[in-house]
Scaffold this motif. Structure first.
Motif, PDB file in Angstrom:
ATOM      1  N   GLY A  62     -45.524 -14.193 -18.092  1.00  0.00           N
ATOM      2  CA  GLY A  62     -45.744 -15.630 -18.182  1.00  0.00           C
ATOM      3  C   GLY A  62     -46.637 -15.931 -19.365  1.00  0.00           C
ATOM      4  O   GLY A  62     -47.577 -15.191 -19.648  1.00  0.00           O
ATOM      5  N   THR A  63     -46.330 -17.011 -20.077  1.00  0.00           N
ATOM      6  CA  THR A  63     -47.141 -17.400 -21.228  1.00  0.00           C
ATOM      7  C   THR A  63     -47.648 -18.824 -21.028  1.00  0.00           C
ATOM      8  O   THR A  63     -46.926 -19.684 -20.525  1.00  0.00           O
ATOM      9  CB  THR A  63     -46.331 -17.359 -22.539  1.00  0.00           C
ATOM     10  OG1 THR A  63     -45.237 -18.251 -22.433  1.00  0.00           O
ATOM     11  CG2 THR A  63     -45.828 -15.972 -22.828  1.00  0.00           C
ATOM     12  N   GLY A  64     -48.900 -19.060 -21.418  1.00  0.00           N
ATOM     13  CA  GLY A  64     -49.465 -20.405 -21.375  1.00  0.00           C
ATOM     14  C   GLY A  64     -49.398 -21.026 -20.001  1.00  0.00           C
ATOM     15  O   GLY A  64     -49.909 -20.474 -19.026  1.00  0.00           O
ATOM     16  N   VAL A  65     -48.725 -22.180 -19.909  1.00  0.00           N
ATOM     17  CA  VAL A  65     -48.635 -22.890 -18.627  1.00  0.00           C
ATOM     18  C   VAL A  65     -47.707 -22.199 -17.632  1.00  0.00           C
ATOM     19  O   VAL A  65     -47.661 -22.574 -16.469  1.00  0.00           O
ATOM     20  CB  VAL A  65     -48.205 -24.360 -18.828  1.00  0.00           C
ATOM     21  CG1 VAL A  65     -49.245 -25.124 -19.623  1.00  0.00           C
ATOM     22  CG2 VAL A  65     -46.847 -24.448 -19.489  1.00  0.00           C
ATOM     23  N   GLY A  66     -46.977 -21.166 -18.049  1.00  0.00           N
ATOM     24  CA  GLY A  66     -46.101 -20.421 -17.164  1.00  0.00           C
ATOM     25  C   GLY A  66     -46.815 -19.305 -16.414  1.00  0.00           C
ATOM     26  O   GLY A  66     -46.223 -18.664 -15.548  1.00  0.00           O
ATOM     27  N   ILE A  67     -48.090 -19.063 -16.731  1.00  0.00           N
ATOM     28  CA  ILE A  67     -48.832 -17.967 -16.093  1.00  0.00           C
ATOM     29  C   ILE A  67     -48.959 -18.161 -14.581  1.00  0.00           C
ATOM     30  O   ILE A  67     -48.650 -17.242 -13.811  1.00  0.00           O
ATOM     31  CB  ILE A  67     -50.202 -17.758 -16.765  1.00  0.00           C
ATOM     32  CG1 ILE A  67     -50.001 -17.149 -18.152  1.00  0.00           C
ATOM     33  CG2 ILE A  67     -51.115 -16.881 -15.928  1.00  0.00           C
ATOM     34  CD1 ILE A  67     -51.269 -16.978 -18.947  1.00  0.00           C
ATOM     35  N   PRO A  68     -49.398 -19.334 -14.090  1.00  0.00           N
ATOM     36  CA  PRO A  68     -49.497 -19.484 -12.628  1.00  0.00           C
ATOM     37  C   PRO A  68     -48.161 -19.306 -11.914  1.00  0.00           C
ATOM     38  O   PRO A  68     -48.109 -18.739 -10.819  1.00  0.00           O
ATOM     39  CB  PRO A  68     -50.023 -20.910 -12.442  1.00  0.00           C
ATOM     40  CG  PRO A  68     -50.647 -21.277 -13.731  1.00  0.00           C
ATOM     41  CD  PRO A  68     -49.909 -20.512 -14.782  1.00  0.00           C
ATOM     42  N   LYS A  69     -47.094 -19.744 -12.544  1.00  0.00           N
ATOM     43  CA  LYS A  69     -45.763 -19.611 -11.944  1.00  0.00           C
ATOM     44  C   LYS A  69     -45.340 -18.139 -11.909  1.00  0.00           C
ATOM     45  O   LYS A  69     -44.759 -17.681 -10.922  1.00  0.00           O
ATOM     46  CB  LYS A  69     -44.763 -20.434 -12.754  1.00  0.00           C
ATOM     47  CG  LYS A  69     -43.511 -20.765 -12.017  1.00  0.00           C
ATOM     48  CD  LYS A  69     -42.657 -21.733 -12.792  1.00  0.00           C
ATOM     49  CE  LYS A  69     -43.212 -23.128 -12.657  1.00  0.00           C
ATOM     50  NZ  LYS A  69     -42.299 -24.156 -13.145  1.00  0.00           N
ATOM     51  N   ALA A  70     -45.657 -17.377 -12.950  1.00  0.00           N
ATOM     52  CA  ALA A  70     -45.333 -15.945 -12.976  1.00  0.00           C
ATOM     53  C   ALA A  70     -46.109 -15.207 -11.889  1.00  0.00           C
ATOM     54  O   ALA A  70     -45.567 -14.329 -11.206  1.00  0.00           O
ATOM     55  CB  ALA A  70     -45.648 -15.357 -14.356  1.00  0.00           C
ATOM     56  N   ILE A  71     -47.380 -15.559 -11.715  1.00  0.00           N
ATOM     57  CA  ILE A  71     -48.203 -14.933 -10.674  1.00  0.00           C
ATOM     58  C   ILE A  71     -47.639 -15.249  -9.294  1.00  0.00           C
ATOM     59  O   ILE A  71     -47.513 -14.366  -8.444  1.00  0.00           O
ATOM     60  CB  ILE A  71     -49.670 -15.391 -10.793  1.00  0.00           C
ATOM     61  CG1 ILE A  71     -50.286 -14.859 -12.083  1.00  0.00           C
ATOM     62  CG2 ILE A  71     -50.483 -14.956  -9.581  1.00  0.00           C
ATOM     63  CD1 ILE A  71     -51.639 -15.456 -12.411  1.00  0.00           C
ATOM     64  N   SER A  72     -47.272 -16.493  -9.071  1.00  0.00           N
ATOM     65  CA  SER A  72     -46.711 -16.891  -7.776  1.00  0.00           C
ATOM     66  C   SER A  72     -45.405 -16.151  -7.494  1.00  0.00           C
ATOM     67  O   SER A  72     -45.192 -15.660  -6.377  1.00  0.00           O
ATOM     68  CB  SER A  72     -46.470 -18.394  -7.736  1.00  0.00           C
ATOM     69  OG  SER A  72     -47.685 -19.085  -7.823  1.00  0.00           O
ATOM     70  N   CYS A  73     -44.544 -16.060  -8.486  1.00  0.00           N
ATOM     71  CA  CYS A  73     -43.274 -15.342  -8.306  1.00  0.00           C
ATOM     72  C   CYS A  73     -43.523 -13.876  -7.973  1.00  0.00           C
ATOM     73  O   CYS A  73     -42.883 -13.314  -7.078  1.00  0.00           O
ATOM     74  CB  CYS A  73     -42.422 -15.448  -9.567  1.00  0.00           C
ATOM     75  SG  CYS A  73     -41.697 -17.068  -9.828  1.00  0.00           S
ATOM     76  N   ALA A  74     -44.455 -13.248  -8.677  1.00  0.00           N
ATOM     77  CA  ALA A  74     -44.765 -11.837  -8.427  1.00  0.00           C
ATOM     78  C   ALA A  74     -45.316 -11.651  -7.014  1.00  0.00           C
ATOM     79  O   ALA A  74     -44.928 -10.708  -6.311  1.00  0.00           O
ATOM     80  CB  ALA A  74     -45.759 -11.324  -9.463  1.00  0.00           C
ATOM     81  N   GLU A  75     -46.202 -12.531  -6.584  1.00  0.00           N
ATOM     82  CA  GLU A  75     -46.783 -12.411  -5.240  1.00  0.00           C
ATOM     83  C   GLU A  75     -45.726 -12.624  -4.159  1.00  0.00           C
ATOM     84  O   GLU A  75     -45.702 -11.912  -3.158  1.00  0.00           O
ATOM     85  CB  GLU A  75     -47.927 -13.408  -5.056  1.00  0.00           C
ATOM     86  CG  GLU A  75     -49.165 -13.074  -5.865  1.00  0.00           C
ATOM     87  CD  GLU A  75     -49.813 -11.762  -5.445  1.00  0.00           C
ATOM     88  OE1 GLU A  75     -49.821 -11.426  -4.244  1.00  0.00           O
ATOM     89  OE2 GLU A  75     -50.308 -11.062  -6.332  1.00  0.00           O
ATOM     90  N   ILE A  76     -44.843 -13.588  -4.340  1.00  0.00           N
ATOM     91  CA  ILE A  76     -43.783 -13.843  -3.356  1.00  0.00           C
ATOM     92  C   ILE A  76     -42.855 -12.636  -3.263  1.00  0.00           C
ATOM     93  O   ILE A  76     -42.529 -12.168  -2.173  1.00  0.00           O
ATOM     94  CB  ILE A  76     -43.006 -15.133  -3.713  1.00  0.00           C
ATOM     95  CG1 ILE A  76     -43.906 -16.351  -3.503  1.00  0.00           C
ATOM     96  CG2 ILE A  76     -41.716 -15.232  -2.903  1.00  0.00           C
ATOM     97  CD1 ILE A  76     -43.348 -17.647  -4.076  1.00  0.00           C
ATOM     98  N   LEU A  77     -42.447 -12.099  -4.416  1.00  0.00           N
ATOM     99  CA  LEU A  77     -41.551 -10.946  -4.431  1.00  0.00           C
ATOM    100  C   LEU A  77     -42.230  -9.715  -3.839  1.00  0.00           C
ATOM    101  O   LEU A  77     -41.604  -8.941  -3.109  1.00  0.00           O
ATOM    102  CB  LEU A  77     -41.092 -10.665  -5.861  1.00  0.00           C
ATOM    103  CG  LEU A  77     -39.820  -9.861  -6.001  1.00  0.00           C
ATOM    104  CD1 LEU A  77     -38.638 -10.694  -5.539  1.00  0.00           C
ATOM    105  CD2 LEU A  77     -39.623  -9.428  -7.436  1.00  0.00           C
ATOM    106  N   LYS A  78     -43.514  -9.552  -4.117  1.00  0.00           N
ATOM    107  CA  LYS A  78     -44.266  -8.412  -3.592  1.00  0.00           C
ATOM    108  C   LYS A  78     -44.315  -8.454  -2.067  1.00  0.00           C
ATOM    109  O   LYS A  78     -44.136  -7.439  -1.402  1.00  0.00           O
ATOM    110  CB  LYS A  78     -45.680  -8.423  -4.182  1.00  0.00           C
ATOM    111  CG  LYS A  78     -46.520  -7.232  -3.795  1.00  0.00           C
ATOM    112  CD  LYS A  78     -47.780  -7.112  -4.627  1.00  0.00           C
ATOM    113  CE  LYS A  78     -48.757  -8.203  -4.368  1.00  0.00           C
ATOM    114  NZ  LYS A  78     -50.063  -7.968  -5.010  1.00  0.00           N
ATOM    115  N   ARG A  79     -44.523  -9.629  -1.504  1.00  0.00           N
ATOM    116  CA  ARG A  79     -44.580  -9.763  -0.046  1.00  0.00           C
ATOM    117  C   ARG A  79     -43.188  -9.637   0.577  1.00  0.00           C
ATOM    118  O   ARG A  79     -43.020  -9.040   1.632  1.00  0.00           O
ATOM    119  CB  ARG A  79     -45.180 -11.116   0.362  1.00  0.00           C
ATOM    120  CG  ARG A  79     -46.564 -11.381  -0.133  1.00  0.00           C
ATOM    121  CD  ARG A  79     -47.604 -10.499   0.526  1.00  0.00           C
ATOM    122  NE  ARG A  79     -48.958 -10.854   0.129  1.00  0.00           N
ATOM    123  CZ  ARG A  79     -49.620 -10.329  -0.900  1.00  0.00           C
ATOM    124  NH1 ARG A  79     -49.051  -9.434  -1.670  1.00  0.00           N
ATOM    125  NH2 ARG A  79     -50.851 -10.695  -1.172  1.00  0.00           N
TER     126      ARG A  79
END
Length: 175
Positions: A62-79
């Motif tokens: 994720g870059t710039g404003v996409g960072i929170p969305k990348a983190i959320s996607c990673a956490e959802i997929l991880k769970r």
């Protein structure tokens, strides 16, 4: 700045071979998240590929404003898939903004900025170098510990002892 208008932006492109995580698997899914990306589309694509067992690792970027969305996607997929191994790295990419003059006699202004980038590797298999900075697992060593986790110790010690809550007694006015 009223004498200038914004021209073109020149961004450094992210490259698969320049991901700053050591010992990446040969075959991994690289999900690049932008500010306008739809999380449902990203997650359904990554979930489908993981369910087919086409890959065992996903790198979310994720870059710039996409960072929170990348983190959320990673956490959802991880769970969702109970992925045990994660490596997170932060970096920057260079962007040049060109500001063109509205008035004759002025020069073009070039503004150079560094935009933050996050890389999150989620791996079903053990990561070869679990001692690298940014490594996390669901079990065992935490990133702030030197050895394996010790669950017998209390994890969070409070510095202040808690005092019991005292109720105020209702005072009745007797006149």
């Amino acid at each position: 700045m009223e004498n200038y208008f914004k021209g073109k932006n020149v961004e450094e492109e992210l490259q698969r071979d320049k991901i700053p995580i050591k010992n990446l698997p040969e075959n991994f899914l690289w999900m690049q998240v932008k500010g306008g990306s739809k999380m449902a589309n990203l997650l359904s694509h990554a979930s489908g590929i993981l369910e087919d067992k086409a890959v065992t690792a996903v790198v979310w970027t994720g870059t710039g404003v996409g960072i929170p969305k990348a983190i959320s996607c990673a956490e959802i997929l991880k769970r969702r898939f109970s992925i045990e191994h994660q490596v997170t790295k932060l970096a920057y990419k260079n962007v040049e903004e060109f500001w063109e003059p509205k008035v004759d006699g002025l020069e073009t202004i070039v503004v150079k900025r560094q935009i933050p980038v996050i890389y999150i590797l989620l791996s079903v298999n053990m990561v070869p170098d679990s001692s690298q900075n940014g490594y996390q697992s669901l079990q065992g060593k935490k990133f702030w510990q030197k050895g394996p986790a010790n669950n017998s110790q209390k994890q969070h010690q409070s510095y202040k002892s808690k005092k019991p809550f005292k109720h105020k007694k209702n005072q009745t006015n007797t006149s």
